[in-house]
Design an enzyme around this catalytic site. Structure first.
Site, mmCIF file in Angstrom:
data_model
loop_
_atom_site.group_PDB
_atom_site.id
_atom_site.type_symbol
_atom_site.label_atom_id
_atom_site.label_comp_id
_atom_site.label_asym_id
_atom_site.label_seq_id
_atom_site.Cartn_x
_atom_site.Cartn_y
_atom_site.Cartn_z
ATOM 1 N N TYR A 1 10.264 12.432 -13.601
ATOM 2 C CA TYR A 1 11.483 11.609 -13.622
ATOM 3 C C TYR A 1 11.986 11.347 -12.203
ATOM 4 O O TYR A 1 12.393 10.222 -11.878
ATOM 5 C CB TYR A 1 12.590 12.293 -14.429
ATOM 6 C CG TYR A 1 12.338 12.392 -15.918
ATOM 7 C CD1 TYR A 1 11.622 11.425 -16.608
ATOM 8 C CD2 TYR A 1 12.834 13.466 -16.651
ATOM 9 C CE1 TYR A 1 11.404 11.520 -17.978
ATOM 10 C CE2 TYR A 1 12.622 13.574 -18.021
ATOM 11 C CZ TYR A 1 11.902 12.597 -18.669
ATOM 12 O OH TYR A 1 11.690 12.700 -20.014
ATOM 13 N N HIS B 1 0.838 -1.196 0.000
ATOM 14 C CA HIS B 1 0.000 0.000 0.000
ATOM 15 C C HIS B 1 0.879 1.255 0.000
ATOM 16 O O HIS B 1 1.781 1.392 0.811
ATOM 17 C CB HIS B 1 -0.908 -0.009 1.226
ATOM 18 C CG HIS B 1 -1.797 1.179 1.322
ATOM 19 N ND1 HIS B 1 -2.105 1.768 2.517
ATOM 20 C CD2 HIS B 1 -2.456 1.888 0.371
ATOM 21 C CE1 HIS B 1 -2.916 2.791 2.312
ATOM 22 N NE2 HIS B 1 -3.142 2.888 1.020
ATOM 23 N N ASP C 1 -5.109 3.512 -4.933
ATOM 24 C CA ASP C 1 -5.315 4.083 -3.612
ATOM 25 C C ASP C 1 -6.625 4.860 -3.570
ATOM 26 O O ASP C 1 -7.205 5.178 -4.600
ATOM 27 C CB ASP C 1 -4.133 4.978 -3.227
ATOM 28 C CG ASP C 1 -3.883 4.981 -1.724
ATOM 29 O OD1 ASP C 1 -4.685 4.412 -0.974
ATOM 30 O OD2 ASP C 1 -2.867 5.572 -1.306
#
Length: 151
Positions: free
Chosen positions: A118, A22, A69
């Site tokens: 990035y 999670h 989530d």
């Protein structure tokens, strides 16, 4: 082949998705993303591939097993178009449709500036490259939880 598992999910990709916990993040990237150099800096330490699929196809397969989530936290991000952060190219609109389909409701993606993307990618659990050739086909997903039965 396995029952009820999308055939595009290789053993390596399934292992990574199952191993994530999670709050862990994963990157799904296009063919122009520096997958090898960034992938070596992730938790997995090497890039994974779904090379014969577009980004929307790969993400549909991934979201068939990966819970996102909750809405309390951003769970799906997209690389922003440089100079036009609110613009969403076709590839991003197609991925948004896959996210909404998998979640059964609208779950808008949030934008991430290219160089910030990035930096976040280097901290991800893994990078999965696709065969997506369209620009800005790069996405960041946060793994959610599956509640116990009866909850």
């Amino acid at each position: 082949m396995l029952k009820n598992i999308h055939p595009a999910l290789s053993a390596d990709v399934l292992h990574a998705l199952r191993s994530m916990g999670h709050g862990d993040t994963l990157v799904v990237s296009d063919t122009n993303f520096p997958t090898d150099s960034v992938g070596r800096q992730t938790v997995i330490g090497r890039p994974l591939a779904m090379a014969n699929l577009s980004a929307p196809q790969a993400i549909a397969a991934i979201l068939s097993v990966l819970p996102l989530d909750t809405p309390l936290q951003n769970s799906a991000g997209r690389m922003e178009v440089m100079g036009a952060p609110d613009e969403q190219p076709d590839v991003q609109r197609e991925v948004q449709a896959e996210i909404d389909r998998a979640e059964g409701k609208a779950c808008p993606m949030y934008g991430i500036e290219r160089f910030a993307f990035y930096d976040l990618a280097k901290k991800a659990y893994c990078v999965i490259s696709t065969g997506e050739t369209r620009f800005y086909g790069c996405f960041l997903f946060t793994k959610g939880v599956i509640p116990p039965e009866g909850t």
